[in-house]
Design a protein around this motif. Sequence first.
Motif, PDB file in Angstrom:
ATOM      1  N   LEU A  59       4.100   5.367 -10.756  1.00 31.17           N
ATOM      2  CA  LEU A  59       3.309   4.528  -9.862  1.00 31.17           C
ATOM      3  C   LEU A  59       2.454   3.528 -10.635  1.00 31.17           C
ATOM      4  CD1 LEU A  59       2.246   7.247  -7.270  1.00 31.17           C
ATOM      5  CD2 LEU A  59       3.862   5.375  -6.897  1.00 31.17           C
ATOM      6  N   ALA A  60       1.993   3.914 -11.826  1.00 29.33           N
ATOM      7  CA  ALA A  60       1.200   3.001 -12.651  1.00 29.33           C
ATOM      8  C   ALA A  60       2.072   1.894 -13.238  1.00 29.33           C
ATOM      9  CB  ALA A  60       0.507   3.768 -13.775  1.00 29.33           C
ATOM     10  N   GLY A  61       3.358   2.207 -13.457  1.00 28.96           N
ATOM     11  CA  GLY A  61       4.283   1.215 -13.973  1.00 28.96           C
ATOM     12  C   GLY A  61       4.273   1.124 -15.490  1.00 28.96           C
ATOM     13  N   GLY A 101      10.529  -5.097  -8.822  1.00 31.51           N
ATOM     14  CA  GLY A 101      10.803  -3.670  -8.757  1.00 31.51           C
ATOM     15  C   GLY A 101      11.151  -3.136 -10.132  1.00 31.51           C
ATOM     16  N   THR A 102      11.237  -1.816 -10.249  1.00 28.66           N
ATOM     17  CA  THR A 102      11.568  -1.170 -11.519  1.00 28.66           C
ATOM     18  C   THR A 102      12.687  -0.172 -11.321  1.00 28.66           C
ATOM     19  OG1 THR A 102       9.277  -1.379 -12.307  1.00 28.66           O
ATOM     20  CG2 THR A 102      10.697   0.188 -13.462  1.00 28.66           C
ATOM     21  N   VAL A 103      13.692  -0.258 -12.197  1.00 29.83           N
ATOM     22  CA  VAL A 103      14.774   0.727 -12.244  1.00 29.83           C
ATOM     23  C   VAL A 103      14.454   1.698 -13.378  1.00 29.83           C
ATOM     24  CG1 VAL A 103      17.247   1.108 -12.563  1.00 29.83           C
ATOM     25  CG2 VAL A 103      16.441  -1.000 -11.468  1.00 29.83           C
ATOM     26  N   TRP A 104      14.331   2.984 -13.039  1.00 32.14           N
ATOM     27  CA  TRP A 104      14.047   4.030 -14.026  1.00 32.14           C
ATOM     28  C   TRP A 104      15.299   4.870 -14.240  1.00 32.14           C
ATOM     29  CZ3 TRP A 104       9.064   4.519 -16.081  1.00 32.14           C
ATOM     30  CH2 TRP A 104       8.041   3.838 -15.414  1.00 32.14           C
ATOM     31  N   ASN A 105      15.683   5.072 -15.500  1.00 32.21           N
ATOM     32  CA  ASN A 105      16.829   5.918 -15.810  1.00 32.21           C
ATOM     33  C   ASN A 105      16.374   7.157 -16.563  1.00 32.21           C
ATOM     34  OD1 ASN A 105      18.717   4.233 -14.586  1.00 32.21           O
ATOM     35  ND2 ASN A 105      19.001   3.016 -16.435  1.00 32.21           N
ATOM     36  N   MET A 106      16.818   8.316 -16.080  1.00 30.17           N
ATOM     37  CA  MET A 106      16.362   9.598 -16.603  1.00 30.17           C
ATOM     38  C   MET A 106      17.089   9.958 -17.894  1.00 30.17           C
ATOM     39  SD  MET A 106      14.130  11.997 -15.702  1.00 30.17           S
ATOM     40  CE  MET A 106      13.967  12.052 -13.902  1.00 30.17           C
ATOM     41  N   GLU A 118       0.824  -1.199   0.000  1.00 33.91           N
ATOM     42  CA  GLU A 118       0.000   0.000   0.000  1.00 33.91           C
ATOM     43  C   GLU A 118       0.861   1.253   0.000  1.00 33.91           C
ATOM     44  OE1 GLU A 118      -2.757  -0.110   3.186  1.00 33.91           O
ATOM     45  OE2 GLU A 118      -3.801  -1.887   2.475  1.00 33.91           O
ATOM     46  N   THR A 119       2.023   1.194   0.588  1.00 36.01           N
ATOM     47  CA  THR A 119       2.925   2.336   0.652  1.00 36.01           C
ATOM     48  C   THR A 119       4.240   1.960  -0.001  1.00 36.01           C
ATOM     49  OG1 THR A 119       1.894   2.961   2.761  1.00 36.01           O
ATOM     50  CG2 THR A 119       3.959   4.055   2.174  1.00 36.01           C
ATOM     51  N   PRO A 120       4.393   2.235  -1.294  1.00 38.40           N
ATOM     52  CA  PRO A 120       5.629   1.839  -1.978  1.00 38.40           C
ATOM     53  C   PRO A 120       6.826   2.651  -1.504  1.00 38.40           C
ATOM     54  CG  PRO A 120       4.268   3.196  -3.409  1.00 38.40           C
ATOM     55  CD  PRO A 120       3.440   2.892  -2.194  1.00 38.40           C
ATOM     56  N   VAL A 121       7.969   2.010  -1.455  1.00 40.53           N
ATOM     57  CA  VAL A 121       9.226   2.693  -1.164  1.00 40.53           C
ATOM     58  C   VAL A 121       9.880   3.053  -2.494  1.00 40.53           C
ATOM     59  CG1 VAL A 121      11.511   2.493  -0.115  1.00 40.53           C
ATOM     60  CG2 VAL A 121       9.516   1.450   1.010  1.00 40.53           C
ATOM     61  N   ILE A 122      10.250   4.315  -2.651  1.00 40.57           N
ATOM     62  CA  ILE A 122      10.803   4.797  -3.919  1.00 40.57           C
ATOM     63  C   ILE A 122      12.058   5.617  -3.647  1.00 40.57           C
ATOM     64  CG2 ILE A 122      10.368   6.174  -5.986  1.00 40.57           C
ATOM     65  CD1 ILE A 122       7.393   5.662  -5.614  1.00 40.57           C
ATOM     66  N   VAL A 123      13.109   5.323  -4.382  1.00 40.33           N
ATOM     67  CA  VAL A 123      14.358   6.080  -4.277  1.00 40.33           C
ATOM     68  C   VAL A 123      14.441   7.059  -5.442  1.00 40.33           C
ATOM     69  CG1 VAL A 123      16.884   5.960  -4.339  1.00 40.33           C
ATOM     70  CG2 VAL A 123      15.560   4.195  -3.110  1.00 40.33           C
ATOM     71  N   LEU A 167      13.091   0.246   4.898  1.00 40.71           N
ATOM     72  CA  LEU A 167      11.729   0.778   5.020  1.00 40.71           C
ATOM     73  C   LEU A 167      10.689  -0.156   4.398  1.00 40.71           C
ATOM     74  CD1 LEU A 167      12.463   4.492   4.026  1.00 40.71           C
ATOM     75  CD2 LEU A 167      12.406   3.496   6.327  1.00 40.71           C
ATOM     76  N   GLY A 168      11.165  -1.133   3.623  1.00 40.23           N
ATOM     77  CA  GLY A 168      10.275  -2.060   2.945  1.00 40.23           C
ATOM     78  C   GLY A 168      10.817  -2.372   1.569  1.00 40.23           C
ATOM     79  N   PRO A 169      10.160  -3.269   0.813  1.00 39.57           N
ATOM     80  CA  PRO A 169      10.616  -3.570  -0.550  1.00 39.57           C
ATOM     81  C   PRO A 169      10.654  -2.301  -1.405  1.00 39.57           C
ATOM     82  CG  PRO A 169       8.945  -5.137   0.166  1.00 39.57           C
ATOM     83  CD  PRO A 169       8.959  -4.046   1.196  1.00 39.57           C
ATOM     84  N   VAL A 170      11.719  -2.123  -2.151  1.00 47.78           N
ATOM     85  CA  VAL A 170      11.873  -0.925  -2.981  1.00 47.78           C
ATOM     86  C   VAL A 170      11.161  -1.156  -4.309  1.00 47.78           C
ATOM     87  CG1 VAL A 170      13.509   0.636  -4.087  1.00 47.78           C
ATOM     88  CG2 VAL A 170      14.076  -0.413  -1.874  1.00 47.78           C
ATOM     89  N   ALA A 171      10.053  -0.462  -4.496  1.00 50.80           N
ATOM     90  CA  ALA A 171       9.246  -0.656  -5.698  1.00 50.80           C
ATOM     91  C   ALA A 171       9.857   0.022  -6.914  1.00 50.80           C
ATOM     92  CB  ALA A 171       7.832  -0.128  -5.469  1.00 50.80           C
ATOM     93  N   HIS A 172      10.435   1.208  -6.709  1.00 43.88           N
ATOM     94  CA  HIS A 172      10.986   1.979  -7.818  1.00 43.88           C
ATOM     95  C   HIS A 172      12.286   2.640  -7.378  1.00 43.88           C
ATOM     96  CE1 HIS A 172       7.162   1.635 -10.005  1.00 43.88           C
ATOM     97  NE2 HIS A 172       6.572   1.915  -8.859  1.00 43.88           N
ATOM     98  N   TRP A 173      13.276   2.596  -8.255  1.00 42.23           N
ATOM     99  CA  TRP A 173      14.549   3.286  -8.045  1.00 42.23           C
ATOM    100  C   TRP A 173      14.739   4.194  -9.253  1.00 42.23           C
ATOM    101  CZ3 TRP A 173      18.866   2.406  -4.515  1.00 42.23           C
ATOM    102  CH2 TRP A 173      20.034   3.076  -4.855  1.00 42.23           C
ATOM    103  N   ILE A 174      14.815   5.508  -9.034  1.00 37.45           N
ATOM    104  CA  ILE A 174      14.877   6.473 -10.132  1.00 37.45           C
ATOM    105  C   ILE A 174      16.260   7.112 -10.162  1.00 37.45           C
ATOM    106  CG2 ILE A 174      13.842   8.548 -11.128  1.00 37.45           C
ATOM    107  CD1 ILE A 174      11.309   7.803  -9.361  1.00 37.45           C
TER     108      ILE A 174
END
Length: 255
Positions: free
Chosen positions: A222-224, A128-133, A5-10, A73-80
């Motif tokens: 968040l939608a993925g 999880g998803t790794v996002w590169n800018m 319910e509360t994703p951890v995002i870097v 803090l929990g499983p890391v859903a997204h790393w940006i």
Amino acid sequence: MGVTETPVIVVTGGTRGIGHGLARELVARGARVVICGRTGVDEAAGELGATGVVADMTDRAQVEALWDKAASLGPVAHWINNAGVSTTRRPLGELPADQIHTVVGANLIGVLHGSAVASHGMLAQGGGTVWNMEGLGSDGRAVPGLLPYGATKRAVTYVTDALAKELKGTPVKAAHLSPGMVVTDLLLQDYDPAELEKAKKIFNILADRVETVTPWLAERILAGTGNGGRVAWLTRRKAAARFATAGFRKRDLFG
């Protein structure tokens, strides 16, 4: 990795600019956000309601410490992987060597370390998803005076595509994040007054403010997306439409 319910995002480089705006929007949408930077981290984290970690992305041990803090803090859903810098606007032969090293370090080495650490950790946790800018140069355009920056962003596109192939068949994804042209210190730095006035004509057609772009990006993160996918704000179709309507659709991002 199950849905939380509360994703951890870097968000790396979350102390200012697009990273700061993106972190703000993700916090507003209920995420537990961890930002990093080399300076101003405590102040930015306090303002955002995020967790702050001082980290130099060119230092693998510090990147691993960033992962460990986020994972606590929990499983890391997204790393940006957002952190990035640019050089002064000069021909390559006139650029000091230290500026070239700094840009390649922040924009490419940092993304490689971030992608390596995050993908490894996400495989261990089960998703999880790794996002590169992406940025100027990612699409192959070459701009004189910004060669090192454009070269690193072109390389980031390759890194993301290659990482997606390495992750194929696993529960972890790699994806492109493209904010388009955004009015930040990075975009405006190092213009002389006359050049800036000329550049503003294009910026007022193609660019947007941080507070316009980042809510849209946050929703789509968040939608993925699929492995190897791209979330892009300024598409070619949108850019063409803006040029086509520029004569009667006046925009002033600097007023």
